[in-house]
Write a protein that holds these residues in place. Sequence first.
Motif, PDB file in Angstrom:
ATOM      1  N   ASP A   1     -11.213   6.546   2.899  1.00 32.75           N
ATOM      2  CA  ASP A   1     -10.129   5.715   3.522  1.00 32.75           C
ATOM      3  C   ASP A   1      -9.903   6.282   5.049  1.00 32.75           C
ATOM      4  OD1 ASP A   1      -8.505   3.413   3.922  1.00 32.75           O
ATOM      5  OD2 ASP A   1      -6.957   4.972   3.776  1.00 32.75           O
ATOM      6  N   ASN A   2      -9.735   7.380   4.877  1.00 37.73           N
ATOM      7  CA  ASN A   2      -9.314   8.216   5.998  1.00 37.73           C
ATOM      8  C   ASN A   2     -10.501   8.317   7.062  1.00 37.73           C
ATOM      9  OD1 ASN A   2      -6.506   8.726   5.464  1.00 37.73           O
ATOM     10  ND2 ASN A   2      -6.893  10.807   4.962  1.00 37.73           N
TER      11      ASN A   2
ATOM     12  N   GLY B   1      -1.709  10.017   2.218  1.00 37.96           N
ATOM     13  CA  GLY B   1      -2.815  10.206   1.550  1.00 37.96           C
ATOM     14  C   GLY B   1      -3.330  11.447   1.146  1.00 37.96           C
TER      15      GLY B   1
ATOM     16  N   ARG C   1       0.842  -1.262   0.041  1.00 35.85           N
ATOM     17  CA  ARG C   1      -0.160  -0.033   0.173  1.00 35.85           C
ATOM     18  C   ARG C   1       0.992   1.286  -0.045  1.00 35.85           C
ATOM     19  NH1 ARG C   1      -2.387   3.058   3.913  1.00 35.85           N
ATOM     20  NH2 ARG C   1      -4.117   4.307   3.324  1.00 35.85           N
TER      21      ARG C   1
ATOM     22  N   TYR D   1     -10.108   6.617  10.465  1.00 35.00           N
ATOM     23  CA  TYR D   1      -9.751   7.228  12.019  1.00 35.00           C
ATOM     24  C   TYR D   1     -10.880   7.422  12.778  1.00 35.00           C
ATOM     25  CZ  TYR D   1      -5.328   7.923   9.720  1.00 35.00           C
ATOM     26  OH  TYR D   1      -4.246   7.437   8.967  1.00 35.00           O
TER      27      TYR D   1
HETATM   28 MG   LIG Z   1      -4.668   8.233   5.035  1.00 37.96          MG
END
Ligand SMILES: [Mg+2]
Length: 476
Positions: free
Chosen positions: A366-367, A427, A291, A371
Motif C-alpha cells: 500500500d505504501n 502502517g 481505514r 507514495y
Molecule cells: Mg501507510
Amino acid sequence: MPRAEPRLQRKLLAWLLAPLLLLLLLDAAAAYWNAVRYAHLVHDRGLQEIAREIAAHVQPDAGAPRLQLSEAAAQSLRSGRQDRLWLRVQSDAGAVLGGDAAMPPPPPLGPQDGPRFYESRIEGEPVRVLAARLPGGAGADAPRVLVQVAETMHQRDALAWDMMASAVLPQLLLVAITVAIVWFGVSRGLAPLQRLRRAVSDRSHLDLSPIALDDVPGEVRPLVEEVNALMARLARTFDFQSRFVADAAHQLKTPVSGLKAQIELALRETQPERLQHSLSQLYLSADRLSRLVRQLLSLARNEPGALQSLQLQPLDLQAFALDLSMEWVPHAIQRNIDLGFEGGEQPLMIDADPDRLRDLVNNLIDNAIRYTDPGGRVTVRVAPVPPDECQLAISDDGPRIPVAERARVFERFHRLLGTPADGSGLGLAIVSEIATLHGARIQLEEDADGVGNTFTVFFRTRPVAALRPAAPLSAG
Ligand SMILES: [Mg+2]
Ligand SMILES: Nc1ncnc2c1ncn2[C@@H]1O[C@H](COP(=O)(O)OP(=O)(O)O)[C@@H](O)[C@H]1O
C-alpha cells in the motif's frame, strides 16, 4: 480483606515449642520417677524403725512369745505420721502374735532373707508394706519373729509431687521465657517486612515509583529489586498506552469534525446534483476514517503482549506474497503503476500467522503504491537468504526516505513532512509490530536502482526436518 497471618513467626515458634515441650515432658517423667524413689527411701526408713520398735515389744516368754504393745505405745508409734498404719507380728512357727486383722499374711520369707518392701491394698487403700524378720524382744539371741508394717502412701505421694513440681516448674518458666524472647525477637526481625508490606499496600495504584531499599532486609532485597524493575517496565507501558490513547483520540478528532462539517454543508444543499457530490465526498471521508479505525485496531491487536494470540502455521512465503501482489494489481493499474513480482521455483516455508502476515505485506505494498508517482514501478521480491533466512522485499520509485528518518517512520503516527496522500502514520508501526511478533527483522534502504526505497523483511526459514510431514502434499 483477610488478615495476613504471620506464618513465619508461627512456624518458628511451633518448631521451637514442640521439641521444648517434649523435652519438658520427658524431664517431668524422669523427675517424677526420681521423686517417687526418694520418697520411698525416706519413708521406708521410718517403717523399718517402727518394725524394730514393735519387735522390741515381743515377750519371749519361754517358747511362747507374746506381743505386749500397750495402747499408749501403739499411739507413740503412730505419732508424727499422717498416714494410717497397720501392724502384724507372727512367730516363726506361723502363729499370729498380734496386730491388725486387716493386714494380709506376709509373702513367703526365708530365714536368711532381709527385710522386704512391697505394695498392696488394705481396706481399699494402696499401701506400702514392710515384712522383716527381727529378733523378738531385747536380747540379741532372742527368737525371731516376722513383723509386718503397712502404711498408706499419702505422704509419699505428696512428697513425690512436691519434688517433681519443684524440679519442673522452673523449667516450665524457662520455656515460657524462651518463647516470649523468641516471639519478641522474631517480631522485631520481621518488622521490616511488615513495614515493606504496608509501604506497598498504602500505595496508590498510580504510583509506580520504586520501593525504597534502605530498610529492606538483605534476604528480600533481590525480590524487591525485581518488583522495582517490573514497576519500571509497567510505568513505561502505562506511559506508552496513555500517550497512544491521547494520540489516537487526537487523530480521530480531525476527521470526525471534518465529517460533521461536511454533513452540515450537505444538509443545507438544495440542488440534487450538488447534494450527490457532497454525499460522495462524505463517503470518501467516512472511508478514510474507517481505514484509520482499522489501523488502530490492527495496532492494538499486534501489540507486543499479543504473543499468546499468535497462530503460527507453516506457510509458503513465495505463494503467499504472489497471491497478495495479484490482489493489488487492479489498484496499481488504476494508479498507472507497474506492479511486478520476482520469485524462485522452490517454496520458501516459514512459520507465520497468515492474518497478521497479510496485514504486514498489505501495508508495505500500500505504501509503495501510495507514495510512488504514476508511471513508477513497484516490485515485490521473495528470495532465500542462506543459511537459514528468507526475505520479502518491496521496492518502489517513490521519494526517498532520508537516512535520518529511517527509524522514525516506524513510530506510531509519524509521517514525513510534505507526504501528500492522506494516511494515519500507523502502517509501518503495525508492520514493525507484526515483524517483531514473528521474530523477523526489517531493513529500510534506498532502492538498488538509486530511485525510491526498499523495505526488506527477513524471516527465519522453517527447519527442514519440520518440513518433512508436508512433503507428500507438495509432491501431490
Ligand atoms: Mg501507510
Ligand atoms: N514506500 C514509501 N515511500 C516513501 N515514503 C514512505 C513509504 N512508506 C512510508 N513512507 C513514509 O513513512 C510515513 C509513515 O508510513 P505509514 O506508517 O505507512 O503511515 P501512512 O502511510 O499512513 O502515512 C509515511 O507517511 C511516509 O511519509
